[in-house]
Design a protein around this motif. Sequence first.
Motif, PDB file in Angstrom:
ATOM      1  N   PRO A 292      19.662 -68.006 -24.938  1.00  0.00           N
ATOM      2  CA  PRO A 292      18.284 -68.420 -25.218  1.00  0.00           C
ATOM      3  C   PRO A 292      17.815 -69.586 -24.358  1.00  0.00           C
ATOM      4  CG  PRO A 292      19.748 -68.941 -27.069  1.00  0.00           C
ATOM      5  CD  PRO A 292      20.511 -68.064 -26.151  1.00  0.00           C
ATOM      6  N   LEU A 293      18.744 -70.451 -23.921  1.00  0.00           N
ATOM      7  CA  LEU A 293      18.351 -71.529 -23.014  1.00  0.00           C
ATOM      8  C   LEU A 293      17.826 -70.964 -21.701  1.00  0.00           C
ATOM      9  CD1 LEU A 293      21.213 -74.147 -23.555  1.00  0.00           C
ATOM     10  CD2 LEU A 293      18.764 -74.560 -23.871  1.00  0.00           C
ATOM     11  N   ARG A 294      18.443 -69.892 -21.230  1.00  0.00           N
ATOM     12  CA  ARG A 294      17.980 -69.261 -19.992  1.00  0.00           C
ATOM     13  C   ARG A 294      16.693 -68.474 -20.215  1.00  0.00           C
ATOM     14  NH1 ARG A 294      18.591 -64.156 -18.417  1.00  0.00           N
ATOM     15  NH2 ARG A 294      20.233 -63.757 -19.937  1.00  0.00           N
ATOM     16  N   LEU A 295      16.647 -67.688 -21.297  1.00  0.00           N
ATOM     17  CA  LEU A 295      15.487 -66.835 -21.541  1.00  0.00           C
ATOM     18  C   LEU A 295      14.219 -67.642 -21.793  1.00  0.00           C
ATOM     19  CD1 LEU A 295      17.085 -64.107 -23.856  1.00  0.00           C
ATOM     20  CD2 LEU A 295      16.619 -63.965 -21.405  1.00  0.00           C
ATOM     21  N   LEU A 296      14.366 -68.811 -22.409  1.00  0.00           N
ATOM     22  CA  LEU A 296      13.200 -69.613 -22.791  1.00  0.00           C
ATOM     23  C   LEU A 296      13.113 -70.900 -21.983  1.00  0.00           C
ATOM     24  CD1 LEU A 296      13.412 -69.122 -26.669  1.00  0.00           C
ATOM     25  CD2 LEU A 296      12.007 -67.863 -25.035  1.00  0.00           C
ATOM     26  N   ALA A 297      13.695 -70.902 -20.787  1.00  0.00           N
ATOM     27  CA  ALA A 297      13.648 -72.100 -19.936  1.00  0.00           C
ATOM     28  C   ALA A 297      12.207 -72.493 -19.649  1.00  0.00           C
ATOM     29  CB  ALA A 297      14.395 -71.829 -18.628  1.00  0.00           C
ATOM     30  N   GLY A 298      11.894 -73.755 -19.911  1.00  0.00           N
ATOM     31  CA  GLY A 298      10.550 -74.260 -19.670  1.00  0.00           C
ATOM     32  C   GLY A 298       9.602 -74.105 -20.841  1.00  0.00           C
ATOM     33  N   TYR A 299      10.055 -73.511 -21.936  1.00  0.00           N
ATOM     34  CA  TYR A 299       9.147 -73.270 -23.074  1.00  0.00           C
ATOM     35  C   TYR A 299       8.918 -74.546 -23.861  1.00  0.00           C
ATOM     36  CZ  TYR A 299       7.373 -71.605 -27.537  1.00  0.00           C
ATOM     37  OH  TYR A 299       6.618 -71.433 -28.663  1.00  0.00           O
ATOM     38  N   GLN A 300       7.682 -74.729 -24.337  1.00  0.00           N
ATOM     39  CA  GLN A 300       7.305 -75.822 -25.219  1.00  0.00           C
ATOM     40  C   GLN A 300       6.500 -75.240 -26.370  1.00  0.00           C
ATOM     41  OE1 GLN A 300       7.779 -79.637 -24.033  1.00  0.00           O
ATOM     42  NE2 GLN A 300       9.426 -78.220 -23.491  1.00  0.00           N
ATOM     43  N   GLY A 301       6.992 -75.400 -27.581  1.00  0.00           N
ATOM     44  CA  GLY A 301       6.283 -74.867 -28.733  1.00  0.00           C
ATOM     45  C   GLY A 301       7.234 -74.623 -29.893  1.00  0.00           C
ATOM     46  N   TYR A 302       6.786 -73.826 -30.843  1.00  0.00           N
ATOM     47  CA  TYR A 302       7.587 -73.514 -32.029  1.00  0.00           C
ATOM     48  C   TYR A 302       8.438 -72.267 -31.780  1.00  0.00           C
ATOM     49  CZ  TYR A 302       4.954 -76.865 -34.860  1.00  0.00           C
ATOM     50  OH  TYR A 302       4.404 -78.008 -35.384  1.00  0.00           O
ATOM     51  N   LEU A 303       9.664 -72.318 -32.281  1.00  0.00           N
ATOM     52  CA  LEU A 303      10.602 -71.207 -32.130  1.00  0.00           C
ATOM     53  C   LEU A 303      11.047 -70.748 -33.511  1.00  0.00           C
ATOM     54  CD1 LEU A 303      12.335 -69.473 -30.161  1.00  0.00           C
ATOM     55  CD2 LEU A 303      14.120 -71.224 -30.421  1.00  0.00           C
ATOM     56  N   MET A 304      10.778 -69.479 -33.847  1.00  0.00           N
ATOM     57  CA  MET A 304      11.159 -68.921 -35.139  1.00  0.00           C
ATOM     58  C   MET A 304      12.413 -68.062 -34.976  1.00  0.00           C
ATOM     59  SD  MET A 304      11.015 -68.144 -38.335  1.00  0.00           S
ATOM     60  CE  MET A 304       9.479 -68.684 -39.092  1.00  0.00           C
ATOM     61  N   THR A 305      13.482 -68.417 -35.705  1.00  0.00           N
ATOM     62  CA  THR A 305      14.736 -67.672 -35.648  1.00  0.00           C
ATOM     63  C   THR A 305      15.372 -67.651 -37.027  1.00  0.00           C
ATOM     64  OG1 THR A 305      16.187 -69.578 -35.252  1.00  0.00           O
ATOM     65  CG2 THR A 305      15.098 -68.606 -33.321  1.00  0.00           C
ATOM     66  N   ASP A 306      16.497 -66.928 -37.127  1.00  0.00           N
ATOM     67  CA  ASP A 306      17.342 -67.096 -38.296  1.00  0.00           C
ATOM     68  C   ASP A 306      18.188 -68.352 -38.083  1.00  0.00           C
ATOM     69  OD1 ASP A 306      19.320 -66.367 -36.503  1.00  0.00           O
ATOM     70  OD2 ASP A 306      19.400 -64.296 -37.198  1.00  0.00           O
ATOM     71  N   ASP A 307      19.252 -68.548 -38.871  1.00  0.00           N
ATOM     72  CA  ASP A 307      20.009 -69.795 -38.754  1.00  0.00           C
ATOM     73  C   ASP A 307      21.196 -69.674 -37.811  1.00  0.00           C
ATOM     74  OD1 ASP A 307      21.668 -68.197 -40.328  1.00  0.00           O
ATOM     75  OD2 ASP A 307      22.413 -69.911 -41.481  1.00  0.00           O
ATOM     76  N   TYR A 308      21.224 -68.653 -36.951  1.00  0.00           N
ATOM     77  CA  TYR A 308      22.337 -68.486 -36.022  1.00  0.00           C
ATOM     78  C   TYR A 308      22.458 -69.721 -35.120  1.00  0.00           C
ATOM     79  CZ  TYR A 308      24.961 -66.818 -31.993  1.00  0.00           C
ATOM     80  OH  TYR A 308      25.872 -66.706 -30.971  1.00  0.00           O
ATOM     81  N   ALA A 309      23.692 -70.247 -35.003  1.00  0.00           N
ATOM     82  CA  ALA A 309      23.915 -71.497 -34.279  1.00  0.00           C
ATOM     83  C   ALA A 309      23.652 -71.357 -32.783  1.00  0.00           C
ATOM     84  CB  ALA A 309      25.343 -71.976 -34.504  1.00  0.00           C
ATOM     85  N   GLY A 310      23.601 -70.131 -32.255  1.00  0.00           N
ATOM     86  CA  GLY A 310      23.342 -69.941 -30.835  1.00  0.00           C
ATOM     87  C   GLY A 310      21.973 -70.430 -30.402  1.00  0.00           C
ATOM     88  N   TYR A 311      21.054 -70.638 -31.353  1.00  0.00           N
ATOM     89  CA  TYR A 311      19.722 -71.147 -31.018  1.00  0.00           C
ATOM     90  C   TYR A 311      19.657 -72.675 -31.082  1.00  0.00           C
ATOM     91  CZ  TYR A 311      18.194 -66.305 -31.564  1.00  0.00           C
ATOM     92  OH  TYR A 311      18.045 -64.938 -31.435  1.00  0.00           O
ATOM     93  N   ASN A 312      20.770 -73.318 -31.445  1.00  0.00           N
ATOM     94  CA  ASN A 312      20.738 -74.777 -31.574  1.00  0.00           C
ATOM     95  C   ASN A 312      20.463 -75.460 -30.235  1.00  0.00           C
ATOM     96  OD1 ASN A 312      21.305 -74.472 -34.267  1.00  0.00           O
ATOM     97  ND2 ASN A 312      23.469 -74.979 -34.099  1.00  0.00           N
ATOM     98  N   GLY A 313      20.972 -74.870 -29.137  1.00  0.00           N
ATOM     99  CA  GLY A 313      20.774 -75.487 -27.832  1.00  0.00           C
ATOM    100  C   GLY A 313      19.314 -75.537 -27.434  1.00  0.00           C
ATOM    101  N   ILE A 314      18.608 -74.416 -27.554  1.00  0.00           N
ATOM    102  CA  ILE A 314      17.200 -74.399 -27.178  1.00  0.00           C
ATOM    103  C   ILE A 314      16.372 -75.223 -28.160  1.00  0.00           C
ATOM    104  CG2 ILE A 314      16.811 -72.210 -28.398  1.00  0.00           C
ATOM    105  CD1 ILE A 314      14.997 -73.418 -25.219  1.00  0.00           C
ATOM    106  N   ALA A 315      16.799 -75.256 -29.436  1.00  0.00           N
ATOM    107  CA  ALA A 315      16.060 -76.040 -30.426  1.00  0.00           C
ATOM    108  C   ALA A 315      16.179 -77.537 -30.165  1.00  0.00           C
ATOM    109  CB  ALA A 315      16.565 -75.715 -31.831  1.00  0.00           C
ATOM    110  N   ALA A 316      17.246 -77.940 -29.455  1.00  0.00           N
ATOM    111  CA  ALA A 316      17.432 -79.359 -29.160  1.00  0.00           C
ATOM    112  C   ALA A 316      16.641 -79.818 -27.941  1.00  0.00           C
ATOM    113  CB  ALA A 316      18.922 -79.645 -28.936  1.00  0.00           C
ATOM    114  N   VAL A 317      16.034 -78.881 -27.226  1.00  0.00           N
ATOM    115  CA  VAL A 317      15.238 -79.234 -26.046  1.00  0.00           C
ATOM    116  C   VAL A 317      13.963 -79.954 -26.486  1.00  0.00           C
ATOM    117  CG1 VAL A 317      13.930 -78.299 -24.108  1.00  0.00           C
ATOM    118  CG2 VAL A 317      16.163 -77.330 -24.688  1.00  0.00           C
ATOM    119  N   GLU A 318      13.626 -81.015 -25.795  1.00  0.00           N
ATOM    120  CA  GLU A 318      12.420 -81.765 -26.145  1.00  0.00           C
ATOM    121  C   GLU A 318      11.182 -80.883 -26.001  1.00  0.00           C
ATOM    122  OE1 GLU A 318      10.131 -85.941 -24.931  1.00  0.00           O
ATOM    123  OE2 GLU A 318      11.985 -85.323 -23.911  1.00  0.00           O
TER     124      GLU A 318
END
Length: 512
Positions: A292-318
């Motif tokens: 998800p860090l690669r797929l959403l590189a440069g994104y700014q906004g809200y991200l809706m996901t389940d609680d899978y920990a694989g999204y923690n990296g992109i969620a930590a992006v400012e």
Amino acid sequence: MISLPDPLPNDPDLLKQMLRDAVVDRQADQNTIAQLQEQVSLLRQRLFGRKSEQSTDPNSPQLGMFNEAENLAEASPTAEDEEIVAPEPAKKRGKRKPLPAELPRVEVMHELPEHELTCDCGCRKQAIGEETSEQLEIIPMQIRVIRHIRKVYACKGCETAPVTADRPAQLIEKSMASPSVLAMLLTTKYADGLPLHRFEKVLQRHGVSIPRNALARWVIQCSDHLQPLVNLMRDRLLDSSVIHCDETRLKVLNEAGRDPTSQSWMWVQTGGPPGHPVILFDYTTSRAQEVPLRLLAGYQGYLMTDDYAGYNGIAAVEGVERLGCWAHARRKFIEAQKAQPRGKTGRADMALNLINKLYGVEREGKHADDSMRRQIRQQKSEPILQQLKSWLDKTQPHITPQSALGKAISYLSNNWSRLIRYLEGGHLPIDNNPAERAIRPFVIGRKNWLFSDTSKGARASALLYSLIETAKANGQEPYAWLRHVLEHLPLATTTADYEALLPWNCGQVNSY
């Protein structure tokens, strides 16, 4: 009964300790038995019960949500807002829905035979009106051969080399496949879930023999030419204020350096500007947070996901704010409710009742604008959330974490800060159902073709699912739109040319 050694020790302190240990062991055995009984009950429900998430209490209407994407292929389609409501009394049969006005029509005139045109009184009957009814007709697939005849010209007055008339630009040069054939191939595979070997048999019934490896080659070649459209669609996706993400499993048999049984993944992201929805699929061999860090590189906004920990990296992006999914939270309590003794109301019902009230507020504000929806949520949803949080804090210390109810409560507690963030704006979603809806066609198709043969084929599938599902979301009929694109794509040379082929820019395309 608690079992103690015989004879008992004379030391009172040792005896007390032995008694405490025996009580603890007995309690642990009872907890283990209770957990096993829950697991048996849930297994029976999954095997023999209904697949939807409707409440097991017939007197308590619940708002059912889609199951996990892996189970969606077995679920019946529900209403547009993903709700299952209590069954309504049977309605009287109404008028038949008229056939679409844009369909071509052929008029067939029916008149009385000549011998019935003379009345009993001897006068000739005259037409004074007409009655009209419509019947749908389907013409089976027609296959024909287009012969391109290119005139060759030469000058009789000199020895200049002959000149041959140009042939129309082709997407796949020197191929027998016309845009209509390629559009039908892609539609049957990715919109209708028909494996290539079945499409091969369809062609054989019409006397045309094209091996499936040739069909597969056409699919991959089409995906290569269509890549610029997906690149433009990703640019639109990253402009979204909210993006939904989900992922599901995929098997790829022949991949260098990997065992055929290895697990691969198909990711889906949905979003896009208002009125221009975008749905993108991506194939990867990993489920790690780098994806998800690669797929959403440069994104700014809200991200809706389940609680899978694989999204923690992109969620930590400012600049990225993560939302929690109430459908997943509710799903856990549905499982806990199924584990309850039949006919009895328990703690799971209390949580479900409050969560369903949240969805009731969403129904009320469904057609409101963002500003009004935010006000409705703050006035009505916020008090419900406060009540649910109070119930959660009071109940959690008394529930075994390993039980079905304990897992539901832990999920709710661990994700609480993300779950309540949808109150921040009227445009924010309450759940991740759009992503689960988007990934459903892929899951249904996977039931038919089961796996991809190569990683290149899997990537081609991801690209073509992206195009077809985005076209459908924008009101385009897949075959008609694909045929239009494949006819014009060979002539596209600039970004503006490719932009004009996007589903929301080329008008309503039809195939007749």
